[in-house]
Scaffold this active site. Structure first.
Site, PDB file in Angstrom:
ATOM      1  N   THR A 158       1.797  -4.561   4.057  1.00 40.73           N
ATOM      2  CA  THR A 158       1.385  -4.991   5.691  1.00 40.73           C
ATOM      3  C   THR A 158       0.962  -6.396   5.771  1.00 40.73           C
ATOM      4  O   THR A 158       1.009  -6.812   6.937  1.00 40.73           O
ATOM      5  CB  THR A 158       0.697  -3.833   6.240  1.00 40.73           C
ATOM      6  OG1 THR A 158      -0.657  -4.086   5.807  1.00 40.73           O
ATOM      7  CG2 THR A 158       1.246  -2.523   6.130  1.00 40.73           C
ATOM      8  N   ASP A 159       0.340  -6.973   4.751  1.00 46.22           N
ATOM      9  CA  ASP A 159      -0.520  -8.174   4.978  1.00 46.22           C
ATOM     10  C   ASP A 159       0.465  -9.361   5.356  1.00 46.22           C
ATOM     11  O   ASP A 159       0.321 -10.188   6.204  1.00 46.22           O
ATOM     12  CB  ASP A 159      -1.078  -8.569   3.703  1.00 46.22           C
ATOM     13  CG  ASP A 159      -2.468  -7.513   3.423  1.00 46.22           C
ATOM     14  OD1 ASP A 159      -2.808  -6.910   4.317  1.00 46.22           O
ATOM     15  OD2 ASP A 159      -3.130  -7.615   2.509  1.00 46.22           O
ATOM     16  N   THR A 218       0.946  -1.133  -0.023  1.00 47.73           N
ATOM     17  CA  THR A 218      -0.054  -0.054  -0.014  1.00 47.73           C
ATOM     18  C   THR A 218       0.747   1.355  -0.003  1.00 47.73           C
ATOM     19  O   THR A 218       0.299   2.180  -0.528  1.00 47.73           O
ATOM     20  CB  THR A 218      -0.763   0.087   1.310  1.00 47.73           C
ATOM     21  OG1 THR A 218      -1.812  -1.195   1.090  1.00 47.73           O
ATOM     22  CG2 THR A 218      -1.824   1.301   1.458  1.00 47.73           C
ATOM     23  N   SER A 266       1.520  -7.647  -0.899  1.00 44.58           N
ATOM     24  CA  SER A 266       2.303  -8.504   0.004  1.00 44.58           C
ATOM     25  C   SER A 266       1.874  -9.897  -0.241  1.00 44.58           C
ATOM     26  O   SER A 266       2.438 -10.800   0.162  1.00 44.58           O
ATOM     27  CB  SER A 266       2.530  -8.197   1.147  1.00 44.58           C
ATOM     28  OG  SER A 266       1.490  -8.240   1.927  1.00 44.58           O
TER      29      SER A 266
HETATM   30  N1  ASP Z   1      -2.771  -5.341   0.775  1.00 45.65           N
HETATM   31  C1  ASP Z   1      -1.876  -4.671   0.795  1.00 45.65           C
HETATM   32  C2  ASP Z   1      -0.306  -5.460   0.977  1.00 45.65           C
HETATM   33  O1  ASP Z   1      -0.343  -6.144   2.029  1.00 45.65           O
HETATM   34  C3  ASP Z   1      -1.909  -3.964   2.222  1.00 45.65           C
HETATM   35  C4  ASP Z   1      -0.792  -3.066   2.785  1.00 45.65           C
HETATM   36  O2  ASP Z   1       0.354  -2.999   2.244  1.00 45.65           O
HETATM   37  O3  ASP Z   1      -1.171  -2.427   3.577  1.00 45.65           O
HETATM   38  O4  ASP Z   1       0.354  -5.205   0.196  1.00 45.65           O
END
Ligand code: ASP
Length: 332
Positions: A92-93, A16, A60
Site C-alpha cells: 500500500t505504501d 502486506t 512496495s
Molecule cells: N509496507 C507495506 C508495503 O507497502 C505496507 C502495505 O503493503 O500495506 O509493501
C-alpha cells in the site's frame, strides 16, 4: 447451461497482502504467492475465471519502474488473451504511484484494479481476502470498462489519478481528497458513484526502463533554495516542488528556481496541501504562482506532487518538449 465466467487476470506484486508474521509477536515479511492469495478467497472461482501469476513479491518501497513495466506487460498480455479485467495486488505504501504510472500508459478499455491490505494474512481480521474479492468483482464489471486504472480497498473504488494513502495504519487508508471515491463494492457488485465527465487523457508512450531523473522536494517555512541548486548539481533534469498553499515558495527559493530553469531544468510546482491543488492567477507577489509562472515554472494543478514527478518522468523520458509538458499539466 451457465454463461461462461469472465476471465480476470490476477498479478501479485507483494506488499502486506502477501505477508505473514512468523511468530505472533514477530514482524511481517513477504510469504504468499499469487495462488495463495486466491485460495484465501473461497468461491472466487465461482464468480470469475481467475488467471493467476506472481509478478514479484516485494514490499512496495522496493517497487521501481522495472516492476511497474513488468505489471504493464502482464496486463497487456492478459487482455490480449481475453481477460475482461486485470487485478494487481501490491503493497500500500507506493500503491498510488504504481496505479498512476500504469494509468498514464494504459490504453485498453479493460480496467486494471489495484488492491492490497493494511493487515497481513496472519493478523486477526486480515483485510486482504475481502479486498481481493472486491477488486476482482470490480475488474469483471462492465461498469468499470473505460475507467483506466482503479484502486480498490475497503470496498471503496478510486481513480488512479486522484487516490492517496492518507493513513499509515488504518484499514480505511485510501481516499481521493477533494473528489471522493468513484464507486463502491456492495453485495458482490461494483457500483459507480458518479461518471467521469471529461475523457481520460490519451495514453503516453511506454518509457524506456531508465532511472527516474526527476527530484521531488517539499518546500517548508524559511526554505532558502539550497536543495533546488543541489538537485540541479546532482544531475536531475526535472524538479517537482511540493509548494506552499496554492503553489508558493519563499523568494530565495524562487530565485534558485529561476537559476535552474535558466540551466535547462524543468520545474513543476504543486501544492503540499491535500485538497485543491495549485492556482494560476490568485496571488501576484514574489514567490507566488503568478511570479513562478513568469519565471518559467509549470504548475501541477490538482495532481499531487508525487504523481507530478511520475508524469514529468514519463514525458521527459519519452522526449516531449517543455511546451508539450506544460500543455499536458495544464490539461489537468
Ligand atoms: N509496507 C507495506 C508495503 O507497502 C505496507 C502495505 O503493503 O500495506 O509493501
Amino acid at each position: 447451461m451457465r454463461d461462461p465466467l469472465s476471465v480476470v487476470a490476477i498479478g501479485a506484486m507483494g506488499g502486506t497482502i502477501a505477508m505473514k508474521r512468523s511468530t505472533p509477536a514477530g514482524a511481517n515479511a513477504p510469504a504468499l504467492e499469487a495462488r495463495d492469495l486466491v485460495s484465501a478467497v473461497p468461491g472466487l472461482d465461482q464468480l470469475v475465471e481467475p488467471r493467476v501469476e506472481s509478478i514479484c513479491n516485494v514490499p512496495s518501497a522496493s517497487i521501481g519502474v522495472t516492476e511497474v513495466l513488468q505489471a504493464l506487460s502482464f496486463a497487456r498480455r492478459a487482455v490480449a488473451e481475453g481477460a475482461a479485467g486485470v487485478v494487481l495486488t501490491h503493497g500500500t505504501d507506493t500503491l498510488e504511484e504504481t496505479a498512476y504510472l500504469l494509468d498514464l500508459l494504459w490504453d485498453e478499455a479493460a480496467p486494471i484494479v489495484i488492491t492490497g491490505a493494511m493487515r497481513s494474512a496472519t493478523t486477526p481480521s486480515a483485510d486482504g481476502p475481502a479486498n481481493l474479492l472486491a477488486a476482482v468483482l470490480t475488474a469483471a464489471s462492465p461498469q468499470a470498462a473505460g475507467l483506466g486504472v482503479l484502486v480498490c480497498l475497503n470496498d471503496t473504488v478510486h481513480l488512479a489519478a486522484r487516490v492517496e494513502k492518507t493513513a499509515s495504519m488504518a484499514v480505511e487508508a485510501f481516499e481521493s481528497p477533494g473528489f471522493g471515491p468513484i464507486g463502491r463494492v456492495m453485495e458482490n457488485q461494483f457500483r459507480l458513484n458518479w461518471a467521469m465527465v471529461s475523457p481520460r487523457p490519451e495514453a503516453l508512450p511506454t518509457p524506456r526502463n531508465a532511472p527516474i531523473n526527476v527530484a521531488l522536494l517539499e518546500c517548508g517555512l524559511g526554505d532558502d533554495g539550497r536543495l533546488v541548486r543541489a538537485a540541479h548539481g546532482a544531475g536531475f533534469e526535472g524538479l517537482v516542488i511540493s509548494g506552499l498553499g496554492v503553489g508558493h515558495v519563499p523568494v530565495p527559493m524562487a530565485d534558485a528556481i529561476s537559476e535552474v530553469i535558466e540551466a535547462g531544468v524543468i520545474v513543476v510546482v504543486g501544492s503540499r496541501t491535500a485538497r485543491g491543488g495549485t492556482a494560476t492567477n490568485l496571488y501576484g507577489y514574489p514567490g507566488s504562482e503568478v511570479d513562478l509562472m513568469q519565471r518559467g515554472v509549470v504548475m501541477a494543478g490538482e495532481l499531487s506532487p508525487r504523481k507530478a514527478r511520475l508524469l514529468l518522468h514519463i514525458m521527459l523520458s519519452a522526449g516531449f518538449s517543455p511546451a508539450a509538458v506544460r500543455a499536458r499539466f495544464d490539461a489537468g
